[in-house]
Design a protein around this motif. Structure first.
Motif, PDB file in Angstrom:
ATOM      1  N   VAL A  56     100.731   4.434  61.636  1.00  0.00           N
ATOM      2  CA  VAL A  56     100.432   4.437  59.861  1.00  0.00           C
ATOM      3  C   VAL A  56      98.842   3.796  60.429  1.00  0.00           C
ATOM      4  O   VAL A  56      98.365   2.723  60.994  1.00  0.00           O
ATOM      5  CB  VAL A  56     101.246   4.070  58.762  1.00  0.00           C
ATOM      6  N   THR A  57      97.604   4.684  59.546  1.00  0.00           N
ATOM      7  CA  THR A  57      96.269   3.691  58.802  1.00  0.00           C
ATOM      8  C   THR A  57      95.939   3.375  58.235  1.00  0.00           C
ATOM      9  O   THR A  57      97.019   4.173  57.030  1.00  0.00           O
ATOM     10  CB  THR A  57      95.395   4.786  59.416  1.00  0.00           C
ATOM     11  N   VAL A  58      95.569   2.439  57.590  1.00  0.00           N
ATOM     12  CA  VAL A  58      95.496   2.140  55.989  1.00  0.00           C
ATOM     13  C   VAL A  58      93.720   1.859  55.869  1.00  0.00           C
ATOM     14  O   VAL A  58      92.446   1.094  56.592  1.00  0.00           O
ATOM     15  CB  VAL A  58      95.491   0.152  56.670  1.00  0.00           C
ATOM     16  N   ARG A  59      93.542   1.984  54.391  1.00  0.00           N
ATOM     17  CA  ARG A  59      92.066   1.999  54.136  1.00  0.00           C
ATOM     18  C   ARG A  59      91.583   1.657  52.695  1.00  0.00           C
ATOM     19  O   ARG A  59      93.315   1.948  52.250  1.00  0.00           O
ATOM     20  CB  ARG A  59      90.828   3.162  54.374  1.00  0.00           C
ATOM     21  N   SER A  74      95.192   0.594  48.555  1.00  0.00           N
ATOM     22  CA  SER A  74      95.019   1.100  49.710  1.00  0.00           C
ATOM     23  C   SER A  74      95.573   2.357  49.957  1.00  0.00           C
ATOM     24  O   SER A  74      97.173   2.660  49.293  1.00  0.00           O
ATOM     25  CB  SER A  74      95.360  -0.383  50.656  1.00  0.00           C
ATOM     26  N   VAL A  75      95.491   3.039  50.662  1.00  0.00           N
ATOM     27  CA  VAL A  75      95.393   4.577  51.043  1.00  0.00           C
ATOM     28  C   VAL A  75      96.611   4.186  52.824  1.00  0.00           C
ATOM     29  O   VAL A  75      95.614   4.172  53.716  1.00  0.00           O
ATOM     30  CB  VAL A  75      94.661   5.803  51.179  1.00  0.00           C
ATOM     31  N   ILE A  76      97.506   4.987  53.038  1.00  0.00           N
ATOM     32  CA  ILE A  76      98.163   4.514  54.337  1.00  0.00           C
ATOM     33  C   ILE A  76      99.054   5.773  54.216  1.00  0.00           C
ATOM     34  O   ILE A  76      99.963   6.326  53.763  1.00  0.00           O
ATOM     35  CB  ILE A  76      99.926   3.782  53.849  1.00  0.00           C
ATOM     36  N   THR A  77      98.073   6.123  55.270  1.00  0.00           N
ATOM     37  CA  THR A  77      98.617   7.264  55.865  1.00  0.00           C
ATOM     38  C   THR A  77      99.175   7.473  57.186  1.00  0.00           C
ATOM     39  O   THR A  77      98.762   7.015  58.770  1.00  0.00           O
ATOM     40  CB  THR A  77      97.423   8.436  56.288  1.00  0.00           C
ATOM     41  N   PRO A  78     100.257   8.169  57.469  1.00  0.00           N
ATOM     42  CA  PRO A  78     100.700   8.576  58.447  1.00  0.00           C
ATOM     43  C   PRO A  78      99.807   8.414  59.563  1.00  0.00           C
ATOM     44  O   PRO A  78      99.093   9.375  59.495  1.00  0.00           O
ATOM     45  CB  PRO A  78     101.666   9.602  58.784  1.00  0.00           C
ATOM     46  N   VAL A 120      99.713   5.688  48.454  1.00  0.00           N
ATOM     47  CA  VAL A 120      99.542   4.962  47.647  1.00  0.00           C
ATOM     48  C   VAL A 120      99.497   3.563  46.722  1.00  0.00           C
ATOM     49  O   VAL A 120     100.658   4.063  45.975  1.00  0.00           O
ATOM     50  CB  VAL A 120      97.896   6.267  47.083  1.00  0.00           C
ATOM     51  N   THR A 121      98.746   2.625  47.331  1.00  0.00           N
ATOM     52  CA  THR A 121      99.575   1.085  46.832  1.00  0.00           C
ATOM     53  C   THR A 121      98.397   0.484  46.061  1.00  0.00           C
ATOM     54  O   THR A 121      97.649   0.316  46.740  1.00  0.00           O
ATOM     55  CB  THR A 121     100.665   0.573  47.877  1.00  0.00           C
ATOM     56  N   VAL A 122      98.679   0.300  44.966  1.00  0.00           N
ATOM     57  CA  VAL A 122      97.909  -0.453  43.675  1.00  0.00           C
ATOM     58  C   VAL A 122      97.228  -1.896  43.725  1.00  0.00           C
ATOM     59  O   VAL A 122      98.555  -2.382  43.848  1.00  0.00           O
ATOM     60  CB  VAL A 122      97.731   0.165  42.504  1.00  0.00           C
ATOM     61  N   LEU A 153      93.283  13.411  50.486  1.00  0.00           N
ATOM     62  CA  LEU A 153      93.829  12.515  50.777  1.00  0.00           C
ATOM     63  C   LEU A 153      94.676  13.307  51.680  1.00  0.00           C
ATOM     64  O   LEU A 153      95.915  12.639  51.854  1.00  0.00           O
ATOM     65  CB  LEU A 153      94.869  11.496  49.513  1.00  0.00           C
ATOM     66  N   GLY A 154      94.678  14.797  51.000  1.00  0.00           N
ATOM     67  CA  GLY A 154      95.873  15.163  51.855  1.00  0.00           C
ATOM     68  C   GLY A 154      97.256  15.148  51.755  1.00  0.00           C
ATOM     69  O   GLY A 154      98.488  15.135  52.071  1.00  0.00           O
ATOM     70  N   ILE A 155      97.505  15.814  49.717  1.00  0.00           N
ATOM     71  CA  ILE A 155      98.765  15.230  49.615  1.00  0.00           C
ATOM     72  C   ILE A 155      98.006  16.325  48.146  1.00  0.00           C
ATOM     73  O   ILE A 155      97.408  17.049  48.174  1.00  0.00           O
ATOM     74  CB  ILE A 155      98.789  14.041  48.317  1.00  0.00           C
TER      75      ILE A 155
END
Length: 322
Positions: A56-59, A74-78, A120-122, A153-155
Motif C-alpha cells: 500500500v501507499t500512504v498519504r 491518512s489515505v491508504i491505497t493498494p 481512510v483512517t482518522v 479517492l477511487g472509492i
C-alpha cells in the motif's frame, strides 16, 4: 490493585502466558498519570518500509474536523488501485485518551488489499483535552470528507464500511448512529472490534475484571471519565458517545462484533449485538473463549489470535465481495 472477588471465566492458557509476560514489563491497569507516557511511547509503529511490504501507499490530508478545526486523515491505497472500489473508514483505539490513526491499522490493511479498497483512517482528537463530543464528531467529519471526496479517492460512495477497535469500536458505532440520524453517508457495514460502548460500569464482566487482565474496570473508568467528566454514568450522556445507551438501533448497517470472554467489554458487546438483532439488523458476534482485551494485537500468532483475525477478515471479504 483491587482483585475482583467475583468468579470469572479463565484466560486461555496460551494467552495467560502472554499476560504474565506483559505484566512483568508494564502495569496492566491504566491510570490517568500514564496518559502522557503512553502517548509518548506508542506501540506498534509502522514504517514506510512496512507499508510498502504490505502493498500500500500512504498519504496524509488535512481536513476540517469538529467545528471546522484542522485534523489529519491518512489515505491508504493498494498499489495499482485504478477503479472505484470499496472504501474502509477506520477509527483507532486507545481508550479515548491515547493512540493515533495508525494504531491497529496493520490488521485492517489486508482487508483493503484483499478487496482493492481504499482505507481512510482518522486522527480524531483525544480526551481529556478534547472531551465528548470532539472524538465522535471528528470521526463523523472524517467520514463526511471521505464520502464527499470518494471520486478522487477511487472509492464507490455506495460501498463504504466503518471499522474500529476498542475506543475506536465505540466511536465507529457512534459514527454509524450519527450517519443514520443525519441521513448520510450511508454505510454498508460496521466492524466493531471489542468495542467500548457503555460508560455506566454496571455489567457482570465489569465486575469480573477489576484488577485483572488488560483494560480492566479501573482502566475503563479512567477512559470514560476523561471523555465525559462528571457526566460519566449519569443520564446526561448521548448515544453517540456511549452507543450502549441507544434504544433505537433500526436502520443501522450490518455489524460484525467480537470480544473476548475474559474482558470488561464482553457483556456490553453481547448486549449490543442482541439489541441489533432485536431491531432487525444483521449482526455476527464472536466471543472468543479466554480472550483478554486486545489479545489479537499482542498475540496475533496465538491459536485464538489467528482465529479472531481470520473470522474478521472473512466477514469483511464477504461484505466487500473479495
Amino acid at each position: 490493585m483491587t482483585m475482583s472477588s467475583l468468579p470469572r471465566p479463565p484466560f486461555d492458557p496460551e494467552l495467560e502466558n502472554t499476560l504474565g509476560q506483559m505484566a512483568e514489563a508494564v502495569p496492566l491497569t491504566f491510570t490517568a498519570e500514564m496518559i502522557p507516557v503512553v502517548r509518548a511511547n506508542p506501540p506498534y509503529q509502522l514504517t514506510d518500509e512496512d507499508f510498502d511490504a504490505m502493498g500500500v501507499t500512504v498519504r496524509d490530508v488535512t481536513i476540517a474536523g469538529h467545528q471546522g478545526d484542522d485534523i489529519l486523515v491518512s489515505v491508504i491505497t493498494p498499489k495499482g488501485h485504478q477503479h472505484r472500489g470499496p472504501g474502509i473508514y477506520h477509527t483507532h483505539g486507545g481508550g479515548m485518551v491515547t493512540g493515533d490513526r495508525f494504531a491497529g491499522i496493520q490488521h485492517a490493511i489486508p482487508w483493503a488489499v484483499d478487496n482493492d479498497a481504499v482505507l481512510v483512517t482518522v486522527e480524531y482528537r483525544l480526551a481529556p483535552e478534547f472531551p465528548d463530543p470532539y472524538p465522535v464528531e471528528d470521526c463523523y467529519a472524517g467520514l463526511l470528507w471521505m464520502a464527499d471526496h470518494a471520486a478522487e479517492l477511487g472509492i464507490d460512495p455506495a460501498r463504504i464500511m466503518i471499522a474500529g477497535a476498542s475506543a475506536g469500536g465505540g466511536l465507529a458505532a457512534g459514527t454509524a448512529l450519527l450517519a443514520r440520524d443525519r441521513e448520510g453517508p450511508e454505510l454498508i457495514g460496521q466492524v466493531l472490534i471489542y468495542p467500548m460502548l457503555d460508560d455506566r460500569d454496571r455489567t457482570v464482566s465489569s465486575g469480573q475484571f477489576d484488577g485483572v487482565g488488560v483494560w480492566d474496570r479501573q482502566s475503563n473508568r479512567v477512559g470514560w471519565t476523561a471523555l465525559l467528566g462528571e457526566r460519566r454514568g449519569t443520564d446526561d450522556v448521548s448515544v453517540y458517545a456511549a452507543p450502549a445507551r441507544a434504544t433505537d438501533l433500526t436502520g443501522l448497517p450490518p455489524a460484525f462484533i467480537d470480544c473476548g470472554s475474559a474482558e470488561v467489554f464482553r457483556d456490553e458487546d453481547v448486549a449490543y449485538a442482541s439489541a441489533l438483532w432485536a431491531a432487525g439488523v444483521q449482526a455476527e458476534l464472536h466471543v472468543w473463549p479466554g480472550g483478554f482485551h486486545g489479545f489479537d494485537l499482542v498475540a496475533p500468532d496465538s491459536v485464538l489470535g489467528r482465529a479472531m483475525l481470520n473470522a474478521r477478515r472473512a466477514w469483511v471479504n464477504r461484505l466487500l465481495g473479495g
